[in-house]
Design an enzyme around this catalytic site. Structure first.
Site, mmCIF file in Angstrom:
data_model
loop_
_atom_site.group_PDB
_atom_site.id
_atom_site.type_symbol
_atom_site.label_atom_id
_atom_site.label_comp_id
_atom_site.label_asym_id
_atom_site.label_seq_id
_atom_site.Cartn_x
_atom_site.Cartn_y
_atom_site.Cartn_z
ATOM 1 N N VAL A 1 60.442 124.682 -17.143
ATOM 2 C CA VAL A 1 59.571 123.644 -17.930
ATOM 3 C C VAL A 1 60.294 123.168 -19.189
ATOM 4 O O VAL A 1 59.731 122.216 -19.819
ATOM 5 C CB VAL A 1 58.298 124.312 -18.312
ATOM 6 C CG1 VAL A 1 57.429 124.681 -17.139
ATOM 7 C CG2 VAL A 1 58.462 125.743 -19.260
ATOM 8 N N ASN B 1 51.263 127.832 -17.085
ATOM 9 C CA ASN B 1 51.252 129.177 -17.266
ATOM 10 C C ASN B 1 52.618 129.799 -17.775
ATOM 11 O O ASN B 1 52.447 130.788 -18.088
ATOM 12 C CB ASN B 1 50.804 129.663 -15.869
ATOM 13 C CG ASN B 1 51.115 131.239 -15.596
ATOM 14 O OD1 ASN B 1 50.482 132.067 -16.414
ATOM 15 N ND2 ASN B 1 52.159 131.588 -15.368
ATOM 16 N N SER C 1 46.852 132.775 -25.724
ATOM 17 C CA SER C 1 46.936 134.452 -25.756
ATOM 18 C C SER C 1 46.020 134.986 -26.973
ATOM 19 O O SER C 1 45.831 134.024 -27.746
ATOM 20 C CB SER C 1 48.339 134.689 -26.158
ATOM 21 O OG SER C 1 48.542 136.091 -26.465
ATOM 22 N N TYR D 1 56.054 133.537 -31.159
ATOM 23 C CA TYR D 1 55.058 133.728 -29.977
ATOM 24 C C TYR D 1 53.712 133.387 -30.496
ATOM 25 O O TYR D 1 52.946 132.325 -29.747
ATOM 26 C CB TYR D 1 55.137 134.992 -29.449
ATOM 27 C CG TYR D 1 54.302 135.103 -28.044
ATOM 28 C CD1 TYR D 1 54.427 134.564 -26.716
ATOM 29 C CD2 TYR D 1 52.851 135.665 -28.372
ATOM 30 C CE1 TYR D 1 53.787 134.597 -25.932
ATOM 31 C CE2 TYR D 1 52.332 136.088 -27.348
ATOM 32 C CZ TYR D 1 52.320 135.381 -25.883
ATOM 33 O OH TYR D 1 51.373 135.530 -24.875
ATOM 34 N N LYS E 1 51.426 130.180 -29.283
ATOM 35 C CA LYS E 1 49.843 130.108 -28.586
ATOM 36 C C LYS E 1 49.138 129.555 -29.531
ATOM 37 O O LYS E 1 48.002 129.214 -28.776
ATOM 38 C CB LYS E 1 49.650 131.512 -28.155
ATOM 39 C CG LYS E 1 51.006 132.243 -27.324
ATOM 40 C CD LYS E 1 50.594 131.437 -25.953
ATOM 41 C CE LYS E 1 51.617 132.098 -24.827
ATOM 42 N NZ LYS E 1 51.428 131.239 -23.579
ATOM 43 N N ILE F 1 47.190 142.038 -20.257
ATOM 44 C CA ILE F 1 47.147 141.819 -18.827
ATOM 45 C C ILE F 1 48.372 142.500 -18.393
ATOM 46 O O ILE F 1 49.475 142.267 -18.881
ATOM 47 C CB ILE F 1 46.946 140.498 -18.562
ATOM 48 C CG1 ILE F 1 45.851 139.783 -19.151
ATOM 49 C CG2 ILE F 1 46.840 140.385 -16.987
ATOM 50 C CD1 ILE F 1 44.471 140.186 -19.101
HETATM 51 P P1 NAP Z 1 55.276 137.017 -16.758
HETATM 52 O O1 NAP Z 1 54.664 138.057 -15.669
HETATM 53 O O2 NAP Z 1 56.414 137.253 -17.555
HETATM 54 O O3 NAP Z 1 55.626 135.595 -15.682
HETATM 55 C C1 NAP Z 1 55.975 134.653 -16.467
HETATM 56 C C2 NAP Z 1 56.662 133.674 -15.540
HETATM 57 O O4 NAP Z 1 57.011 132.104 -16.226
HETATM 58 C C3 NAP Z 1 57.733 134.419 -14.971
HETATM 59 O O5 NAP Z 1 58.012 134.240 -13.662
HETATM 60 C C4 NAP Z 1 58.969 133.691 -15.857
HETATM 61 O O6 NAP Z 1 60.256 133.803 -15.422
HETATM 62 C C5 NAP Z 1 58.576 132.217 -15.731
HETATM 63 N N1 NAP Z 1 59.170 131.577 -16.741
HETATM 64 C C6 NAP Z 1 59.971 131.961 -18.075
HETATM 65 N N2 NAP Z 1 60.720 130.826 -18.366
HETATM 66 C C7 NAP Z 1 60.452 129.671 -17.471
HETATM 67 C C8 NAP Z 1 60.885 128.659 -17.859
HETATM 68 N N3 NAP Z 1 61.830 127.965 -18.705
HETATM 69 N N4 NAP Z 1 60.407 127.432 -16.771
HETATM 70 C C9 NAP Z 1 59.384 128.013 -15.960
HETATM 71 N N5 NAP Z 1 59.134 129.248 -15.742
HETATM 72 C C10 NAP Z 1 59.625 130.210 -16.638
HETATM 73 O O7 NAP Z 1 54.051 136.633 -17.801
HETATM 74 P P2 NAP Z 1 52.680 136.971 -17.564
HETATM 75 O O8 NAP Z 1 51.876 137.981 -18.464
HETATM 76 O O9 NAP Z 1 52.038 136.430 -16.016
HETATM 77 O O10 NAP Z 1 51.993 135.684 -18.538
HETATM 78 C C11 NAP Z 1 51.549 134.389 -17.997
HETATM 79 C C12 NAP Z 1 51.116 133.489 -19.090
HETATM 80 O O11 NAP Z 1 50.086 134.239 -19.782
HETATM 81 C C13 NAP Z 1 52.208 133.175 -20.188
HETATM 82 O O12 NAP Z 1 52.191 131.996 -20.840
HETATM 83 C C14 NAP Z 1 51.919 134.527 -21.267
HETATM 84 O O13 NAP Z 1 52.441 134.279 -22.626
HETATM 85 C C15 NAP Z 1 50.324 134.497 -21.239
HETATM 86 N N6 NAP Z 1 49.822 135.548 -21.556
HETATM 87 C C16 NAP Z 1 49.953 136.995 -21.104
HETATM 88 C C17 NAP Z 1 49.382 137.986 -21.549
HETATM 89 C C18 NAP Z 1 49.640 139.298 -20.929
HETATM 90 O O14 NAP Z 1 49.140 140.380 -21.215
HETATM 91 N N7 NAP Z 1 50.400 139.387 -19.786
HETATM 92 C C19 NAP Z 1 48.551 137.950 -22.704
HETATM 93 C C20 NAP Z 1 48.323 136.726 -23.137
HETATM 94 C C21 NAP Z 1 48.886 135.664 -22.651
HETATM 95 P P3 NAP Z 1 61.174 135.197 -15.943
HETATM 96 O O15 NAP Z 1 60.402 136.451 -15.586
HETATM 97 O O16 NAP Z 1 62.439 134.802 -15.505
HETATM 98 O O17 NAP Z 1 61.068 135.088 -17.675
#
Ligand code: NAP
Length: 250
Positions: free
Chosen positions: A59, A85, A137, A151, A155, A184
């Protein structure tokens, strides 16, 4: 068949969102920088009788985003729903937060959304229907996160993106909303280096009013709802999905 495109959909919330949309009959475009993981999600959906295709999409790349959107539109027509996402949550104390580290996170977590949405808008406007959902977030809408200032800032910026775009696109039949997850269970949260880690995640359940941290499906189902006809009069909102974390006393 409506087409949904999801960024960062190889693992975590993005993966669950891809599967949830498939169960609702969408044609699912799974994109990520994680090729193997993205292809695996596509296989899972297709083997289950759904329709999905993988595209490599970083992205941060305008060219990559433009090309992927053009290819998807050529094959499937206008995209109906975009789920922005993809995100990273790097832990960096302020005295180590260089311009480059700040920009890198912003390029993914905020600017990356705009780069993917921009090339899709022409055909979405022509179709006069559609939905855009961006991941914020709890750290952007409620809390400050120490050693993650970039971050939290990005967000919080997602809230502005959602509100501005919602206004700009409402008369084109396009809804724009956000989801602000709490804690999460994904690779991001379980990272010992950058986030709570496993032990921290287990402990968090005790102070969340619902008594547990969230699972990716808990977020995916709300995202699917926001894209649905049932949410037809809902735009410009960022919905907290956190098991009561934000309203709890602890
Ligand atoms: P995740 O498991 O780390 O998955 C995120 C995905 O985005 C991974 O496949 C990651 O690849 C990919 N990514 C990273 N850089 C990218 C790029 N330049 N272009 C395209 N894809 C890229 O994260 P998640 O927890 O599912 O989070 C999803 C979203 O929810 C994020 O925006 C996160 O900030 C938000 N969020 C999550 C939580 C939580 O508790 N988990 C809480 C609040 C908000 P890599 O693994 O190689 O980096």
């Amino acid at each position: 068949m409506k087409t949904v495109l999801i960024t960062g959909a190889g693992i975590g919330i993005g993966r669950s969102t891809a599967i949830a949309f498939s169960k609702k009959g969408y044609n699912v475009i799974v994109t990520d920088i994680l090729k193997d993981e993205g292809e695996a999600v596509v296989s899972e959906i297709n083997e289950d009788g759904g329709a999905a295709k993988f595209y490599y999409l970083d992205v941060t790349s305008t060219e990559n985003a433009n090309n992927v959107i053009a290819s998807v539109e050529k094959e499937f027509g206008a995209i109906h729903t975009i789920v922005c996402n993809a995100g990273i949550a790097h832990k960096v104390p302020l005295d180590q937060l260089t311009d480059e580290k700040w920009d890198y996170l912003f390029d993914i977590d905020l600017k990356g959304m705009f780069k993917v949405i921009r090339p899709a808008l022409g055909s979405m406007k022509s179709a006069n229907t559609g939905s855009i959902i961006c991941l914020s977030s709890c750290m952007g809408v409620m809390y400050g996160w120490d050693e993650h200032v970039h971050y939290s800032s990005a967000k919080a910026g997602v809230v502005g993106l959602v509100r501005g775009l919602a206004n700009e696109l409402a008369r084109d039949g396009i809804k724009v909303n956000g989801v602000a997850p709490g804690y999460i269970r994904t690779a991001q949260l379980l990272s010992e280096e950058h986030s709570l880690g496993k032990e921290g995640a287990d402990k968090a359940g005790s102070f969340i009013p619902m008594g547990r941290i969230g699972e990716p499906d808990d977020i995916a189902d709300v995202i699917v709802f926001l894209a649905s006809h049932e949410a037809r009069y809902l735009t410009g909102q960022v919905i907290s999905v956190d098991g009561g974390l934000g309203v709890g006393r602890y």
